[in-house]
Scaffold this motif. Structure first.
Motif, PDB file in Angstrom:
ATOM      1  N   ASP A 135       0.823  -1.198   0.000  1.00  0.00           N
ATOM      2  CA  ASP A 135       0.000   0.000   0.000  1.00  0.00           C
ATOM      3  C   ASP A 135       0.861   1.252   0.000  1.00  0.00           C
ATOM      4  OD1 ASP A 135      -2.439  -1.408   0.140  1.00  0.00           O
ATOM      5  OD2 ASP A 135      -2.189  -1.673   2.307  1.00  0.00           O
ATOM      6  N   ASP A 166     -11.390   0.508   7.550  1.00  0.00           N
ATOM      7  CA  ASP A 166     -10.729   1.170   6.428  1.00  0.00           C
ATOM      8  C   ASP A 166      -9.709   2.190   6.917  1.00  0.00           C
ATOM      9  OD1 ASP A 166     -12.312  -0.226   4.649  1.00  0.00           O
ATOM     10  OD2 ASP A 166     -13.772   1.391   4.405  1.00  0.00           O
ATOM     11  N   PRO A 167      -8.566   2.302   6.228  1.00  0.00           N
ATOM     12  CA  PRO A 167      -7.576   3.315   6.607  1.00  0.00           C
ATOM     13  C   PRO A 167      -8.108   4.717   6.281  1.00  0.00           C
ATOM     14  CG  PRO A 167      -6.885   2.144   4.636  1.00  0.00           C
ATOM     15  CD  PRO A 167      -8.137   1.493   5.101  1.00  0.00           C
ATOM     16  N   GLU A 171      -3.398   4.035   9.322  1.00  0.00           N
ATOM     17  CA  GLU A 171      -4.022   2.733   9.553  1.00  0.00           C
ATOM     18  C   GLU A 171      -4.888   2.793  10.812  1.00  0.00           C
ATOM     19  OE1 GLU A 171      -4.019   0.246   7.481  1.00  0.00           O
ATOM     20  OE2 GLU A 171      -2.569   1.156   6.130  1.00  0.00           O
ATOM     21  N   ARG A 172      -5.962   2.070  10.776  1.00  0.00           N
ATOM     22  CA  ARG A 172      -6.856   1.932  11.922  1.00  0.00           C
ATOM     23  C   ARG A 172      -7.670   0.682  11.723  1.00  0.00           C
ATOM     24  NH1 ARG A 172     -12.351   5.250  11.071  1.00  0.00           N
ATOM     25  NH2 ARG A 172     -12.631   4.724   8.894  1.00  0.00           N
ATOM     26  N   ARG A 201      -1.254   8.025   4.755  1.00  0.00           N
ATOM     27  CA  ARG A 201      -2.217   6.957   5.043  1.00  0.00           C
ATOM     28  C   ARG A 201      -2.124   6.653   6.536  1.00  0.00           C
ATOM     29  NH1 ARG A 201      -4.072   2.190   1.861  1.00  0.00           N
ATOM     30  NH2 ARG A 201      -4.496   0.549   3.360  1.00  0.00           N
ATOM     31  N   GLU A 255       2.114   4.567   1.377  1.00  0.00           N
ATOM     32  CA  GLU A 255       2.200   5.130   2.726  1.00  0.00           C
ATOM     33  C   GLU A 255       2.004   6.637   2.705  1.00  0.00           C
ATOM     34  OE1 GLU A 255       5.841   5.775   5.652  1.00  0.00           O
ATOM     35  OE2 GLU A 255       5.316   3.672   5.417  1.00  0.00           O
TER      36      GLU A 255
END
Length: 116
Positions: free
Chosen positions: A62, A85-86, A81-82, A79, A64
């Motif tokens: 992906d 969905d990011p 992350e979590r 980006r 970054e």
């Protein structure tokens, strides 16, 4: 806990950051904005285009971050992350007021605190 708008407004205290947008990385849905957000409108499309082109060129994984530069400003897209969905944090950085490398480093450190 501060609202997303307050958290983004806090980003505007960093040197050279004039606008910030937080959006869903998959759908492009904007969750919050602060400051001059004209560049954030296309963050999702720019990130998808960059990812598709990189994948076509043989890169894997992906995206970054993406940095798009004009004579007056940089658009820095990170980006985040979590769970689920990011997110995409898109910021407008005034070129005359800061170095893009410093802005990227500062934003990367601050991005983790946006969702806490």
């Amino acid at each position: 806990m501060p609202s997303l708008e307050e958290a983004l407004a806090d980003l505007l205290t960093a040197p050279g950051i004039t606008g910030a947008t937080l959006a869903d990385a998959v759908t492009g849905l904007v969750y919050a904005e602060a400051g001059d957000t004209h560049a954030g409108d296309d963050a999702h499309d720019i990130t998808m285009l960059a990812g598709n082109r990189l994948n076509r060129a043989g890169f894997e994984g992906d995206v970054e971050s993406v940095i798009v530069s004009t004579r007056q400003e940089h658009q820095v897209i990170l980006r985040i992350e979590r769970q689920g969905d990011p997110l995409l944090l898109s910021t407008t950085v005034d070129r005359s007021r800061t170095n893009v490398a410093w802005a990227l480093q500062d934003l990367t450190q601050r991005a983790d605190t946006l969702l806490t």
